[in-house]
Design a protein around this motif. Structure first.
Motif, PDB file in Angstrom:
ATOM      1  N   PHE A  88      32.175 -15.196  10.212  1.00 29.38           N
ATOM      2  CA  PHE A  88      31.846 -14.016  11.005  1.00 29.38           C
ATOM      3  C   PHE A  88      32.948 -12.996  10.771  1.00 29.38           C
ATOM      4  N   ALA A  89      32.627 -11.895  10.106  1.00 30.39           N
ATOM      5  CA  ALA A  89      33.667 -10.973   9.677  1.00 30.39           C
ATOM      6  C   ALA A  89      33.126  -9.565   9.547  1.00 30.39           C
ATOM      7  N   GLN A  90      34.035  -8.620   9.448  1.00 32.27           N
ATOM      8  CA  GLN A  90      33.653  -7.240   9.178  1.00 32.27           C
ATOM      9  C   GLN A  90      33.248  -7.094   7.717  1.00 32.27           C
ATOM     10  N   ASP A  91      32.287  -6.218   7.495  1.00 34.12           N
ATOM     11  CA  ASP A  91      31.799  -5.989   6.132  1.00 34.12           C
ATOM     12  C   ASP A  91      32.704  -4.971   5.445  1.00 34.12           C
ATOM     13  N   ASN A  92      33.893  -5.422   5.116  1.00 34.84           N
ATOM     14  CA  ASN A  92      34.862  -4.599   4.399  1.00 34.84           C
ATOM     15  C   ASN A  92      35.652  -5.505   3.464  1.00 34.84           C
ATOM     16  N   THR A  93      36.639  -4.946   2.800  1.00 32.68           N
ATOM     17  CA  THR A  93      37.405  -5.726   1.832  1.00 32.68           C
ATOM     18  C   THR A  93      38.067  -6.928   2.492  1.00 32.68           C
ATOM     19  N   PHE A  94      38.597  -6.738   3.695  1.00 28.98           N
ATOM     20  CA  PHE A  94      39.258  -7.826   4.423  1.00 28.98           C
ATOM     21  C   PHE A  94      38.271  -8.959   4.689  1.00 28.98           C
ATOM     22  N   GLY A  95      37.124  -8.629   5.279  1.00 26.02           N
ATOM     23  CA  GLY A  95      36.145  -9.653   5.611  1.00 26.02           C
ATOM     24  C   GLY A  95      35.553 -10.334   4.397  1.00 26.02           C
TER      25      GLY A  95
ATOM     26  N   ALA B 114      30.996 -28.243   2.243  1.00 23.33           N
ATOM     27  CA  ALA B 114      30.457 -27.456   3.348  1.00 23.33           C
ATOM     28  C   ALA B 114      29.431 -26.447   2.840  1.00 23.33           C
ATOM     29  N   ASN B 115      28.472 -26.127   3.679  1.00 26.13           N
ATOM     30  CA  ASN B 115      27.514 -25.059   3.403  1.00 26.13           C
ATOM     31  C   ASN B 115      27.992 -23.813   4.131  1.00 26.13           C
ATOM     32  N   VAL B 116      28.466 -22.836   3.365  1.00 24.80           N
ATOM     33  CA  VAL B 116      29.085 -21.649   3.952  1.00 24.80           C
ATOM     34  C   VAL B 116      28.101 -20.489   3.944  1.00 24.80           C
ATOM     35  N   SER B 117      27.774 -19.986   5.124  1.00 26.52           N
ATOM     36  CA  SER B 117      26.954 -18.791   5.255  1.00 26.52           C
ATOM     37  C   SER B 117      27.804 -17.686   5.854  1.00 26.52           C
ATOM     38  N   ASN B 118      27.228 -16.515   6.049  1.00 25.78           N
ATOM     39  CA  ASN B 118      28.037 -15.420   6.588  1.00 25.78           C
ATOM     40  C   ASN B 118      27.219 -14.513   7.480  1.00 25.78           C
ATOM     41  N   LEU B 119      27.922 -13.879   8.391  1.00 23.12           N
ATOM     42  CA  LEU B 119      27.385 -12.803   9.212  1.00 23.12           C
ATOM     43  C   LEU B 119      28.403 -11.684   9.162  1.00 23.12           C
ATOM     44  N   LEU B 120      28.138 -10.701   8.289  1.00 25.58           N
ATOM     45  CA  LEU B 120      29.059  -9.594   8.092  1.00 25.58           C
ATOM     46  C   LEU B 120      28.594  -8.394   8.903  1.00 25.58           C
ATOM     47  N   VAL B 121      29.511  -7.827   9.674  1.00 24.52           N
ATOM     48  CA  VAL B 121      29.186  -6.758  10.611  1.00 24.52           C
ATOM     49  C   VAL B 121      29.702  -5.427  10.069  1.00 24.52           C
ATOM     50  N   PRO B 122      28.844  -4.406  10.010  1.00 21.48           N
ATOM     51  CA  PRO B 122      29.322  -3.086   9.558  1.00 21.48           C
ATOM     52  C   PRO B 122      30.496  -2.601  10.394  1.00 21.48           C
ATOM     53  N   GLU B 123      31.427  -1.902   9.753  1.00 22.55           N
ATOM     54  CA  GLU B 123      32.656  -1.485  10.429  1.00 22.55           C
ATOM     55  C   GLU B 123      32.424  -0.508  11.575  1.00 22.55           C
TER      56      GLU B 123
ATOM     57  N   TRP C 274      38.738 -11.290  11.563  1.00 19.63           N
ATOM     58  CA  TRP C 274      38.568  -9.982  12.189  1.00 19.63           C
ATOM     59  C   TRP C 274      39.912  -9.326  12.411  1.00 19.63           C
ATOM     60  N   ALA C 275      39.939  -8.020  12.289  1.00 22.23           N
ATOM     61  CA  ALA C 275      41.171  -7.271  12.532  1.00 22.23           C
ATOM     62  C   ALA C 275      40.797  -5.867  12.991  1.00 22.23           C
ATOM     63  N   GLY C 276      41.713  -5.243  13.720  1.00 28.41           N
ATOM     64  CA  GLY C 276      41.493  -3.854  14.091  1.00 28.41           C
ATOM     65  C   GLY C 276      41.169  -3.634  15.548  1.00 28.41           C
ATOM     66  N   ALA C 277      40.871  -2.376  15.874  1.00 33.06           N
ATOM     67  CA  ALA C 277      40.706  -1.938  17.254  1.00 33.06           C
ATOM     68  C   ALA C 277      39.488  -2.538  17.940  1.00 33.06           C
ATOM     69  N   SER C 278      38.508  -2.994  17.176  1.00 36.79           N
ATOM     70  CA  SER C 278      37.282  -3.536  17.779  1.00 36.79           C
ATOM     71  C   SER C 278      37.415  -5.009  18.182  1.00 36.79           C
ATOM     72  N   SER C 279      38.558  -5.610  17.940  1.00 35.00           N
ATOM     73  CA  SER C 279      38.725  -7.044  18.207  1.00 35.00           C
ATOM     74  C   SER C 279      38.433  -7.402  19.657  1.00 35.00           C
ATOM     75  N   ASP C 280      38.953  -6.619  20.587  1.00 40.82           N
ATOM     76  CA  ASP C 280      38.797  -6.922  22.006  1.00 40.82           C
ATOM     77  C   ASP C 280      37.323  -6.993  22.399  1.00 40.82           C
ATOM     78  N   SER C 281      36.541  -5.969  22.055  1.00 41.26           N
ATOM     79  CA  SER C 281      35.128  -5.945  22.435  1.00 41.26           C
ATOM     80  C   SER C 281      34.333  -7.013  21.694  1.00 41.26           C
ATOM     81  N   MET C 282      34.732  -7.341  20.462  1.00 41.28           N
ATOM     82  CA  MET C 282      34.042  -8.389  19.712  1.00 41.28           C
ATOM     83  C   MET C 282      34.202  -9.739  20.409  1.00 41.28           C
ATOM     84  N   TRP C 283      35.440 -10.086  20.820  1.00 42.63           N
ATOM     85  CA  TRP C 283      35.666 -11.375  21.471  1.00 42.63           C
ATOM     86  C   TRP C 283      34.977 -11.441  22.834  1.00 42.63           C
TER      87      TRP C 283
END
Length: 401
Positions: free
Chosen positions: A183-190, A206-215, A239-248
Motif C-alpha cells: 500500500f503506497a503512493q503512486d510515485n517514485t518512492f512508492g 509470496a504473492n505480492v500485489s499492490n494498491l497504489l494511491v495517486p499523490e 508512505w511518506a509526507g504530509a498525508s500520512s496522518d489522514s491515511m493512518w
C-alpha cells in the motif's frame, strides 16, 4: 572522544557550499592504516550531501554521523598511517545536476574519494561518474537497490529498499503462498518499495500485489476499504509526507488493522506524531533509532554527536559507517583507488548497528534492522526495541556483474 579539529574555509565550487576540513597530525588508533608517522601525502575526499533542500534533515543526520565516524576511525587525528585526510563538504541541494557539477570539479582536482547523499537519483549519477573516472564513491542514506552492483567503484554506507521489504516480510514466519499487498503512493518512492517487495518477497514464494494511491488523494476511506476487502495476509505500507496522518486514520477507522498486520518503516522522530492513535496497532520496522543496537560503537557515535550539541538521527549510522569506510580505504589503500576498492570488498566490521559486512560481489552493505513498538501520549513518542533482525536474514539477492 573529541571530534577531529577542523579549520573551516568557505569556498565557491560549482554553485555549492564547500567547507574544507583539515585535521591535525597525531597518533591513530582505530584503523588498519599501519603505524603513524610523518605525513607523506594527503588524500582528497569530497562529501556531497544535502545541507539544504528537501532531504536536508537526512543530510544533517548523515553529516553529524560522519564527523563521529571519522573521529572514531582515526582517533581524532584525520590521519591514516602516513596519509592525511583532506575533506571538503559540498551541498547538493537535492539536485542531481548540481551534485554532478560539483563532483566533476572535484574529480578534476584529483579527488580520490566521493561520498554522501540521501538522494537515490544523485547517488546513481555519482556512481556513473565514479565508474567513468575511476574514483571511489561511497553512497550515503540513498536507498535505491540499483546502487548495489552499479559498478566496481561504487559502495554504500547505508541500507537499501530490499532490506526494508525483507524486514517487513519477516513479520510472517513463512512467506510461501502468502498474499502481501503493498500500500503506497503512486510515485517514485512508492513504486521503488513495490519493486523491492516484489523482488525480496517474491523470491520467498509470496504473492505480492499492490494498491497504489495517486499523490493528490486526500480522502483515503475508499482505498482503506479496498484493503479490507482484499484480505491479504500482510499489508506493507510505504508512505511518506504530509498525508500520512489522514491515511493512518482512514486505515484505523475502516478496520484494516483487524484484517492483517500492517507493517511500515519507522522514520525520524519528527514523524512519529503522524501515526496518531494507530501507533500502537502498527507493526514497525526500523533502519535505526537511537539506542537500538546498544553496542559500544553506537555509544561512541551517540556520545560524539551529543557532545557536539546535536541529536542522533535515523541516518547518523550511515554517516558514521561512511567515516569507517573512508578510513579503511585510505588506511589500507593509501591514495591508490584500486587498492581502496580491494580493501573494502568483503570487509566485516563493527558498525553502530552491530556486525556489518561489505559484500564483495555487489558492494551491498549487510547490516541489522529492527522490529519496533511505538508508544506515546500525544506529546512524547518512545520507540521500543522488540527484536534485532540479523543482517544475513534480510540480505538482498546478490548482484554478480
Amino acid at each position: 572522544m573529541n571530534r577531529t579539529g577542523k579549520v573551516l574555509a568557505a569556498l565557491s565550487l560549482g554553485g555549492a557550499l564547500a567547507l574544507t576540513a583539515c585535521a591535525p597530525t597525531a597518533e591513530t588508533g582505530n584503523t588498519d592504516g599501519g603505524e603513524p608517522g610523518a605525513v607523506e601525502d594527503s588524500v582528497n575526499v569530497g562529501i556531497i550531501y544535502s545541507k539544504t533542500g528537501p532531504l536536508a534533515a537526512e543530510g544533517d543526520a548523515y553529516y553529524e554521523g560522519l564527523q563521529a565516524g571519522l573521529d572514531y576511525a582515526t582517533d581524532g587525528t584525520g590521519q591514516l598511517g602516513n596519509f592525511e585526510l583532506n575533506i571538503t563538504y559540498h551541498d547538493d541541494g537535492g539536485d542531481p545536476d548540481q551534485a554532478a557539477a560539483v563532483a566533476g570539479e572535484l574529480i578534476g582536482e584529483d579527488y580520490k574519494i566521493l561520498a554522501g547523499t540521501a538522494s537515490s537519483d544523485i547517488a546513481l549519477t555519482l556512481a556513473d561518474l565514479a565508474a567513468r573516472d575511476k574514483v571511489l564513491y561511497i553512497s550515503g542514506p540513498a536507498v535505491s537497490d540499483a546502487i548495489s552492483g552499479a559498478n566496481k567503484y561504487t559502495f554504500r554506507s547505508g541500507g537499501q529498499s530490499m532490506q526494508d521489504a525483507a524486514t517487513a516480510g519477516a513479520f510472517l514466519n513463512d512467506l510461501n503462498g502468502k498474499q502481501i499487498t503493498v500500500f503506497a503512493q503512486d510515485n517514485t518512492f512508492g513504486q521503488g518499495h513495490l519493486a523491492a517487495a516484489e523482488a525480496a518477497l517474491g523470491l520467498q514464494g509470496a504473492n505480492v500485489s499492490n494498491l497504489l494511491v495517486p499523490e493528490d488523494v486526500t480522502d483515503f476511506a475508499a482505498f482503506a476499504r479496498q484493503l479490507v476487502d482484499a484480505k491479504p495476509d500482510l499489508i506493507y505500507a510505504a508512505w511518506a509526507g504530509a498525508s500520512s496522518d489522514s491515511m493512518w486514520q482512514a486505515l484505523d477507522r475502516q478496520g484494516a488493522f483487524d484484517i492483517a498486520p500492517i507493517v511500515t518503516g519507522l522514520g525520524e522522530a519528527a514523524s512519529y506524531a503522524a501515526f496518531g492513535g494507530a501507533s500502537e496497532k502498527i507493526s514497525f520496522f526500523s533502519h535505526y533509532f537511537p539506542g537500538a543496537a546498544g553496542t559500544d560503537v553506537e555509544k561512541e557515535m551517540i556520545s560524539s554527536v551529543v557532545e557536539a550539541g546535536k541529536e542522533v538521527g535515523q541516518f547518523s549510522p550511515d554517516g558514521f559507517v561512511a567515516g569507517q569506510m573512508i578510513a579503511r580505504a585510505v588506511g589500507e589503500g593509501g591514495d591508490d583507488v584500486e587498492q581502496m576498492v580491494t580493501a573494502l570488498e568483503g570487509w566485516s566490521f563493527e558498525s553502530p548497528q552491530g556486525d556489518a559486512t561489505v559484500r564483495a560481489s555487489d558492494h551491498g552493505l549487510v547490516q541489522n534492522m529492527y522490529r519496533v513498538a511505538l508508544s506515546g501520549d500525544g506529546k512524547q513518542w518512545i520507540p521500543e526495541l522488540l527484536k534485532t533482525v540479523p543482517g544475513e536474514d534480510i540480505a538482498p539477492p546478490e548482484i554478480v556483474n
